[in-house]
Design an enzyme around this catalytic site. Structure first.
Site, PDB file in Angstrom:
ATOM      1  N   ASP A 139       0.832  -1.195   0.000  1.00 23.99           N
ATOM      2  CA  ASP A 139       0.000   0.000   0.000  1.00 23.99           C
ATOM      3  C   ASP A 139       0.871   1.251   0.000  1.00 23.99           C
ATOM      4  OD1 ASP A 139      -2.216  -1.660   0.153  1.00 23.99           O
ATOM      5  OD2 ASP A 139      -2.340  -1.543   2.341  1.00 23.99           O
ATOM      6  N   LYS A 140       0.308   2.348  -0.445  1.00 29.43           N
ATOM      7  CA  LYS A 140       1.048   3.600  -0.579  1.00 29.43           C
ATOM      8  C   LYS A 140       1.859   3.942   0.674  1.00 29.43           C
ATOM      9  CE  LYS A 140       0.226   8.584  -1.076  1.00 29.43           C
ATOM     10  NZ  LYS A 140      -0.805   9.643  -1.217  1.00 29.43           N
TER      11      LYS A 140
END
Length: 323
Positions: A139-140
């Site tokens: 995830d970011k």
């Protein structure tokens, strides 16, 4: 950019009766069966000097194979000069330590400035590899280790390992609430029925298994070590929230954080301003896709999680608690 390739070989007598695409996938394991099927349909495959007709035609054994084709560009994104923290690299793979606030792959709202754009700049030939060699994502705002394939054969073998659950990925996380013991979560994960940006435990989801153990207990939080069997979107975040122990700072699954009574102003401010989920991909172990050597890497815990852990540890000691 294209790459010309020529593959030669022979169908084994033991493959009598197999579908052509299956037999060729066994003869050339560096390339996926779906890719080989595309080559057959594009009339790039010859058996005994004649164009192969259909992927499902049966082989009899002993046929001479000739495949003459090109690997076309698989990625349309533009290269960008963005630095990468590469902790290992050889001719076939690289392992990077992803910082926070760094999107892996272009998508809605993130058309560039991603790891994929950086890979295309630093490794131009990776444009011929599906998804620029990215075989799994973070995830970011999750930090830590990712493996990237630099060639099509390496990508094919890494994807196969990932699907067979032969790649080990371990994470560290700080969860809200004090957990008493470790365990496993075996609950399917799919899109949230109402919130399309969220994932959720749902009967209609895909199988997902997360193992976790308690590494350190604090007054109202727990430092966890987790290992994934599957790799669903937001898996650790969803499973921990499902158990009632969401991760500190998680913008999607934490909900309204409860104030920690009696905590120092420094700890309260740090928790209030912790702008991401406290999750780090700390260890990666896999079999090298070409040499077969077992390899393992560690990524140090990032400074923000180290600082938060130290403050939680001090807070627990100041409250006269010893776990």
């Amino acid at each position: 950019m294209t790459q010309n390739i020529e593959l030669k070989g022979n169908i084994s007598e033991s493959q009598l009766g197999q579908r052509l695409d299956q037999a060729l996938a066994e003869c050339f394991p560096d390339y996926s069966r779906s890719r080989i099927k595309e080559w057959i349909l594009a009339e790039k495959v010859q058996l005994d000097g004649k164009i192969a007709a259909k992927p499902r035609e049966k082989v009899v054994g002993g046929e001479e194979i000739l495949i003459q084709t090109q690997l076309e560009e698989e990625v349309s994104s533009r290269p960008q000069d963005i630095p990468l923290d590469v902790i290992y690299e050889d001719e076939d793979i690289l392992v990077i330590n992803k910082p926070t606030d760094f999107v892996v792959h272009p998508g809605a709202g993130n058309h560039d400035g991603t790891i994929l754009n950086a890979l295309l700049y630093h490794y131009p030939e990776i444009v011929n590899v599906p998804r620029a060699g990215i075989v799994h994502r973070l995830d970011k705002d999750t930090t830590g280790l990712m493996v990237v394939a630099k060639t099509v054969p390496a990508q094919t073998h890494l994807v196969a390992q990932l699907q067979a659950r032969e790649i080990t990925r371990e994470y560290e996380a700080i969860a809200c609430g004090m957990m008493t013991a470790g365990g496993s979560v075996d609950e399917p994960i799919g899109r949230h029925p109402q919130r399309r940006t969220h994932m959720a435990v749902t009967e209609l989801g895909k199988e997902a298994v997360t193992h976790y153990r308690v590494k350190e207990k604090f007054r109202s939080h727990t430092l966890l070590r987790l290992r994934l069997e599957s790799g669903r979107t937001h898996q650790i975040r969803v499973h921990m929230a499902h158990l009632g122990y969401p991760l500190i700072g998680d913008p999607l699954y934490l909900g309204r954080p409860r104030p920690l009574r009696g905590a120092s102003e420094e700890l309260r401010n740090t928790m209030r301003n912790f702008g991401r989920q406290a999750l780090h991909a700390a260890m990666l172990r896999l079999e090298h896709p070409i040499t077969g050597q077992m390899m393992q890497w560690q990524a140090p815990i990032p400074e923000d999680m180290q600082r938060l852990t130290a403050l939680l540890r001090d807070d627990t000691a100041e409250q006269g608690m010893d776990y």
